[in-house]
Write an enzyme that holds these catalytic residues in place. Sequence first.
Site, PDB file in Angstrom:
ATOM      1  CG  ASP A  13      -1.769  -1.234   1.314  1.00 21.34           C
ATOM      2  OD1 ASP A  13      -2.275  -1.681   0.273  1.00 21.34           O
ATOM      3  OD2 ASP A  13      -1.891  -1.772   2.435  1.00 21.34           O
ATOM      4  CE  LYS A  16       3.383  -2.248  -4.345  1.00 16.13           C
ATOM      5  NZ  LYS A  16       2.828  -1.984  -3.025  1.00 16.13           N
ATOM      6  N   GLY A  40      -4.212  -4.458  -4.200  1.00 17.22           N
ATOM      7  CA  GLY A  40      -5.217  -3.504  -4.639  1.00 17.22           C
ATOM      8  C   GLY A  40      -4.517  -2.219  -4.990  1.00 17.22           C
ATOM      9  CG  HIS A  41      -1.723  -1.656  -7.362  1.00 21.36           C
ATOM     10  ND1 HIS A  41      -0.885  -2.312  -8.224  1.00 21.36           N
ATOM     11  CD2 HIS A  41      -1.221  -1.876  -6.133  1.00 21.36           C
ATOM     12  CE1 HIS A  41       0.084  -2.897  -7.531  1.00 21.36           C
ATOM     13  NE2 HIS A  41      -0.107  -2.644  -6.269  1.00 21.36           N
ATOM     14  CD  GLN A 225       0.879  -8.734  -2.438  1.00 19.46           C
ATOM     15  OE1 GLN A 225       1.636  -9.279  -3.196  1.00 19.46           O
ATOM     16  NE2 GLN A 225      -0.400  -8.614  -2.709  1.00 19.46           N
TER      17      GLN A 225
END
Length: 430
Positions: A13, A16, A40-41, A225
């Site tokens: 988180d 990225k 989750g991006h 991650q």
Amino acid sequence: MALDLIIGAQWGDEGKGRITDLLAEQANIVARFSGGDNAGHSVTVGDQLFKLHLIPSGVIQPGTTCCLGSGMVINPGKLIEELDQLAGFGIDVSPQRIQLSSSAHLITPAHIFLDGARETQRGEDQIGTTKRGIGPAYTDKTARSGIRVEAMLDPISFEEKMRRHLTEAKDLLERVYASEAPPIDETIELYLEYAERLRPHISDVGALIARALSAGQSVLAEGAQGTLLDLDYGTYPYVTSSHPTTPGALLGLGVGPGYLQRIVGVTKAFQTRVGEGPFPTELDGHLADQLRGSGENPWDEFGTTTGRPRRVGWLDGVLLRYAQRVNGFTELAITKLDILSGLESIQFCKAYSARSQTFDNLPFGPADLSPYEPVFEELPGWKTDITAVKRWSQLPAEAQGYIEHIEAYCGLPARLISVGPERDQIIRRD
Ligand code: IMP
């Protein structure tokens, strides 16, 4: 002509996705190499927010080819959902553009049931997984009983493999975990449909990337991650089951290090973590609430995948330097500097203390951080809003001082600094 990596330097988180989105402007290929839909991006473009779990964030940049590498574990239903969602926004998700490695592994509903059952069995020692079946899918891979994406190319043997896997998992779930199991026939039928849909996307991604690099193209590898969640180098056992680090990138793409150029370590200007596990610089109370945000904005500190509030704390220099050692960063990207605006002072963890000794390195890695207390140094804060700042020279001296302090501590330049969620809220220091 180069392979550039974007690697999370913390517990995931770090932001990225938006750094990928920015660097993807110059890339021909953007590739994910590890993990699955536990990631989750979020990427904001204008007033549109894209939440991506499997497809690299670089998909938002037209003209890129997007690859899902062999180190990944793929929930095919989730991948299809994401393809459809992106197509709904008018984004090209044709098989020519979205390529899925034949040697990535599949996640099935049995893996998801097992993830939940194992967490329940751990009781108070839960890891706090995302319950997406990640750990059980990698367990099957390592036990050499996993189902690879390439199995979907042949419906007859795929059906056999699925039946064997689901039958074994049902036995395990019912007898060992006294848990429900997914229905076998319906699951097979569904997975045969998924296979039909995904078949045109399946390719040898490693070979594709190698060809592109030798033809002078640029490849950007997008980590999911972060280093401290790496199976070997993270805060074990409170880790994920893959390698979100530089060595994991090479393994998970299927190419050697010869073309490596930039290795960008992405860190927030503070520290966050979801799930259980050690967090020496963790904060609570009012300050933690302030750093976390209320949850009203998509960029507040609540999980993109699970919606869980993230734990927050001061930036941990010891762990950042450790991440640099594991990954060989060539530079840092520091995100969310704007969140620290308004604070009287900022604490930076420069060392740990234990048994009257001070450590600025970890003697035994980060798995057991319980003996240590953080040693902080206090740096002056700044009062002004920095969200409209476009250039380094416009930042308040104290904000520059904070960044320079991190740079000097790590011996690395911070070439990208984000001061807000939008694409143009990134200061470049090229
Ligand atoms: P798993 O990857 O679902 O097995 O979860 C293992 C640990 O990694 C848990 O603490 C999760 O919260 C954490 N984790 C997994 N993916 C992410 C991510 O993308 N961001 C932050 N934490 C993650």
